[in-house]
Write a protein that holds these residues in place. Sequence first.
Motif, PDB file in Angstrom:
ATOM      1  N   ILE A   8       0.842  -1.198   0.000  1.00  0.00           N
ATOM      2  CA  ILE A   8       0.000   0.000   0.000  1.00  0.00           C
ATOM      3  C   ILE A   8       0.880   1.253   0.000  1.00  0.00           C
ATOM      4  CG2 ILE A   8      -1.648   1.363   1.356  1.00  0.00           C
ATOM      5  CD1 ILE A   8      -2.891  -1.345   2.231  1.00  0.00           C
ATOM      6  N   THR A  12       0.986   4.117  -2.804  1.00  0.00           N
ATOM      7  CA  THR A  12       0.722   5.533  -2.513  1.00  0.00           C
ATOM      8  C   THR A  12       1.888   6.406  -2.954  1.00  0.00           C
ATOM      9  OG1 THR A  12       1.507   5.295  -0.234  1.00  0.00           O
ATOM     10  CG2 THR A  12      -0.858   5.071  -0.592  1.00  0.00           C
ATOM     11  N   LEU A  31       0.538   7.807   7.693  1.00  0.00           N
ATOM     12  CA  LEU A  31      -0.321   6.880   6.953  1.00  0.00           C
ATOM     13  C   LEU A  31      -0.201   5.470   7.524  1.00  0.00           C
ATOM     14  CD1 LEU A  31      -2.341   6.548   4.679  1.00  0.00           C
ATOM     15  CD2 LEU A  31      -0.415   6.274   3.095  1.00  0.00           C
ATOM     16  N   LEU A  35      -3.150   3.089   8.815  1.00  0.00           N
ATOM     17  CA  LEU A  35      -3.345   1.768   8.211  1.00  0.00           C
ATOM     18  C   LEU A  35      -3.262   0.648   9.248  1.00  0.00           C
ATOM     19  CD1 LEU A  35      -1.204   2.258   4.987  1.00  0.00           C
ATOM     20  CD2 LEU A  35      -3.692   1.855   5.064  1.00  0.00           C
ATOM     21  N   LYS A  74      -6.421  11.904  -1.613  1.00  0.00           N
ATOM     22  CA  LYS A  74      -7.442  10.855  -1.538  1.00  0.00           C
ATOM     23  C   LYS A  74      -6.908   9.546  -0.948  1.00  0.00           C
ATOM     24  CE  LYS A  74     -10.296  12.671  -5.301  1.00  0.00           C
ATOM     25  NZ  LYS A  74      -9.948  14.010  -5.173  1.00  0.00           N
ATOM     26  N   LEU A  75      -6.019   9.691   0.036  1.00  0.00           N
ATOM     27  CA  LEU A  75      -5.454   8.539   0.731  1.00  0.00           C
ATOM     28  C   LEU A  75      -6.111   8.334   2.095  1.00  0.00           C
ATOM     29  CD1 LEU A  75      -1.705   9.311  -0.060  1.00  0.00           C
ATOM     30  CD2 LEU A  75      -3.220   7.711  -1.260  1.00  0.00           C
ATOM     31  N   VAL A  76      -6.717   9.410   2.596  1.00  0.00           N
ATOM     32  CA  VAL A  76      -7.321   9.421   3.926  1.00  0.00           C
ATOM     33  C   VAL A  76      -8.650  10.156   3.839  1.00  0.00           C
ATOM     34  CG1 VAL A  76      -7.066  10.443   6.241  1.00  0.00           C
ATOM     35  CG2 VAL A  76      -5.133   9.283   5.182  1.00  0.00           C
ATOM     36  N   ALA A  87      -7.809   5.770   7.037  1.00  0.00           N
ATOM     37  CA  ALA A  87      -7.213   5.525   5.724  1.00  0.00           C
ATOM     38  C   ALA A  87      -8.298   5.075   4.759  1.00  0.00           C
ATOM     39  CB  ALA A  87      -6.126   4.450   5.836  1.00  0.00           C
ATOM     40  N   CYS A  88      -8.171   5.475   3.519  1.00  0.00           N
ATOM     41  CA  CYS A  88      -9.139   5.081   2.494  1.00  0.00           C
ATOM     42  C   CYS A  88      -9.105   3.565   2.331  1.00  0.00           C
ATOM     43  CB  CYS A  88      -8.802   5.764   1.166  1.00  0.00           C
ATOM     44  SG  CYS A  88      -9.902   5.287  -0.180  1.00  0.00           S
ATOM     45  N   HIS A  90      -9.914   1.942  -0.189  1.00  0.00           N
ATOM     46  CA  HIS A  90      -9.589   1.592  -1.582  1.00  0.00           C
ATOM     47  C   HIS A  90      -8.236   2.172  -2.005  1.00  0.00           C
ATOM     48  CE1 HIS A  90     -13.619   0.044  -2.031  1.00  0.00           C
ATOM     49  NE2 HIS A  90     -14.037   1.125  -1.422  1.00  0.00           N
ATOM     50  N   ILE A  91      -7.376   2.375  -1.056  1.00  0.00           N
ATOM     51  CA  ILE A  91      -6.109   3.053  -1.290  1.00  0.00           C
ATOM     52  C   ILE A  91      -5.222   2.311  -2.297  1.00  0.00           C
ATOM     53  CG2 ILE A  91      -4.781   2.003   0.580  1.00  0.00           C
ATOM     54  CD1 ILE A  91      -3.841   4.784   1.348  1.00  0.00           C
TER      55      ILE A  91
END
Length: 154
Positions: A8, A12, A31, A35, A74-76, A87-88, A90-91
């Motif tokens: 991941i 990212t 991050l 996660l 768009k990571l969080v 955390a997203c 769908h990261i």
Amino acid sequence: MSTSIEQIIQRTMMLCASTGAKLTTKRQHVLLVLLSTPVPLSAYEIAEQYKKRFDEALPVMSVYRIMHFLIQEKLVHKLETANRFIACAHIACDHPHEIPQFLICDRCKMVQEVGIQKHIMKELADSIEHTGFTLASQQLELHGLCKNCREISS
């Protein structure tokens, strides 16, 4: 197939590089904190976890700046009703996603990210617009009990 946290982070880094953004070491570490937890965290909790995990103090104001960057990329996601970050889900995905919405368990604080089709959100926005109201955000945060907590209550 499950994606590891290392995969991941690599993904990212590539995503950020493709937009010209830089995923610095501190951003990566924040991050990683998000996660590594199943529940959303406040900025203060992130700073506390950061200190425990990396043996380095991170001021809360720095956490907020890093959160701003991670949200922009768009990571969080920020859960507005709880003032917490997650955390997203769908990261690490390569495909387009629906508009993220959140199911928040009021008992155990677990959050499930679900997607709502764009046409449904457009219909909702159009319906709201007819009232003369201007929608500032399309993020929905629905509170209730998750399956596990509901079963415990039974």
